[in-house]
Design an enzyme around this catalytic site. Structure first.
Site, short mmCIF file in Angstrom:
data_model
loop_
_atom_site.label_atom_id
_atom_site.label_comp_id
_atom_site.label_asym_id
_atom_site.label_seq_id
_atom_site.Cartn_x
_atom_site.Cartn_y
_atom_site.Cartn_z
N GLY A 1 -1.26 4.33 -11.15
CA GLY A 1 -1.40 5.87 -11.58
C GLY A 1 -2.17 6.19 -12.52
O GLY A 1 -2.23 7.12 -13.51
N SER B 1 -3.74 2.56 -7.91
CA SER B 1 -4.84 3.50 -7.94
C SER B 1 -5.77 3.18 -6.95
O SER B 1 -6.91 3.30 -6.88
CB SER B 1 -5.71 3.38 -9.24
N GLU C 1 1.42 -5.04 -7.40
CA GLU C 1 0.90 -3.70 -7.95
C GLU C 1 0.98 -4.15 -9.40
O GLU C 1 1.92 -3.96 -10.21
CB GLU C 1 2.23 -2.63 -7.78
N HIS D 1 10.03 -2.03 -7.13
CA HIS D 1 8.72 -1.39 -7.80
C HIS D 1 8.99 -1.35 -9.45
O HIS D 1 10.13 -1.37 -9.69
CB HIS D 1 8.79 0.23 -7.04
N ASN E 1 3.92 5.47 -0.48
CA ASN E 1 4.89 5.68 -1.60
C ASN E 1 4.99 6.95 -2.10
O ASN E 1 3.82 7.26 -3.28
CB ASN E 1 5.01 4.60 -2.51
N LYS F 1 6.86 8.48 -4.11
CA LYS F 1 7.57 8.71 -5.11
C LYS F 1 8.58 10.06 -5.03
O LYS F 1 8.73 10.42 -4.09
CB LYS F 1 6.47 8.43 -6.36
N GLU G 1 8.44 0.78 -11.41
CA GLU G 1 9.13 2.03 -12.06
C GLU G 1 10.50 1.97 -11.94
O GLU G 1 11.34 2.31 -12.87
CB GLU G 1 8.74 3.49 -11.48
P1 13P Z 1 -0.78 5.02 -7.43
O1 13P Z 1 -1.54 4.64 -6.13
O2 13P Z 1 -0.51 6.26 -7.65
O3 13P Z 1 -1.39 4.18 -8.55
O4 13P Z 1 0.73 4.29 -7.34
C1 13P Z 1 0.68 3.08 -6.73
C2 13P Z 1 2.07 2.57 -6.55
O5 13P Z 1 2.95 2.51 -7.48
C3 13P Z 1 2.63 2.44 -5.22
O6 13P Z 1 3.83 2.13 -4.97
#
Ligand code: 13P
Length: 256
Positions: A175, A215, A169, A97, A9, A11, A99
């Site tokens: 992150g 992470s 997640e 997600h 991903n 992003k 976010e």
């Molecule tokens: P990180 O691997 O940057 O923590 O993000 C995970 C994520 O949100 C994947 O969709």
């Protein structure tokens, strides 16, 4: 047996040239991967999807969108439909997600509609679930994930549910550099599989791929992917570095 999957991903990261360089490197280096390796899915920002599809023609990876709108077409400025993505032969889409839930106010009911739209157009949904730190500290993490799955996925008949991939997640791990421990991931993945067995049946639970995200990197992936109910990962930051991402794709235990 259920599929092993590692999905990237990206992003809202990388400019066009950086995205092209990364895809070129991935398509070259992942072409040599082992026969029994995982399915690899690259989910770039929308403007780079067509380029990803071109690079994917060598078979190194599949492509995915980071979001869809549930309707096929209409006056929804800035949105992209599953119908459009299907017409470009995109394979996967991420739905729900954290976010999107947090920054764009996406409700469970809206996400359930997106899942329906994805399946209608033969996109494989990667449906995300996971609790916040407060919810975990209050020991509500199992309840939160159960509610998210019930609202977002369990409206599906079994034949459609079998086409869904789930990503656990935990929001506190995304992150932050603080991943769920192997035990925390295994415990939640086993819980999710139990919920699926109860809602549908054990055979459906056994074939559902459940990915871990938050992470995940080349250092912790081998431990996480060795857990019996962890079928791969949804990778954010570490998917932006070719060598690290490739190393993650090679982090599964050898087959017995
Ligand atoms: P990180 O691997 O940057 O923590 O993000 C995970 C994520 O949100 C994947 O969709």
């Amino acid at each position: 047996m259920r599929k092993k999957i590692v999905a990237a991903n990206w992003k809202m990261n990388l400019d066009f040239n950086m995205a092209e360089d990364l895809m070129a490197e991935l398509s070259e280096k992942l072409a040599e991967r082992e026969e029994d390796g995982p399915e690899i899915v690259i989910c770039p920002p929308f403007p780079y999807l067509e380029m990803a599809i071109d690079f994917s023609e060598d078979g190194a990876f599949l492509t995915g969108a980071q979001n869809i709108h549930p309707l096929d077409a209409g006056p929804y400025t800035g949105e992209v439909s599953a119908a459009m993505l299907a017409s470009m032969l995109v394979d996967y889409c991420i739905i729900g997600h954290s976010e999107r839930r947090l920054h764009f106010g996406e409700s469970d009911a809206f996400l359930a509609e997106k899942v329906k739209a994805a399946l209608k157009w033969d996109l494989t949904p990667i449906f995300c679930c996971g609790e916040t730190l407060d919810q975990r500290n209050e020991k509500r993490h199992f309840e939160v994930v159960s509610d998210q799955l019930a609202a977002g996925l369990f409206h599906l008949p079994e034949s459609e549910f079998r086409r869904v991939v789930i990503a656990y997640e935990p929001v506190w791990a995304i992150g932050t550099g603080v991943n769920a421990t192997n035990e925390q991931a295994q415990e939640m993945h086993a819980w999710i599989r139990k919920l699926i067995a109860e809602k549908y049946n054990p055979a459906t639970a056994a074939v559902t791929s459940i990915l871990y995200g938050g992470s995940c990197n080349a250092g912790n992936a081998p431990g996480l992917f060795a857990q019996p109910d962890v079928d791969g990962g949804l990778i954010g930051g570490a998917s932006l570095k070719a060598d690290e991402f490739i190393s993650i794709t090679r982090s599964f235990p050898a087959r017995q």
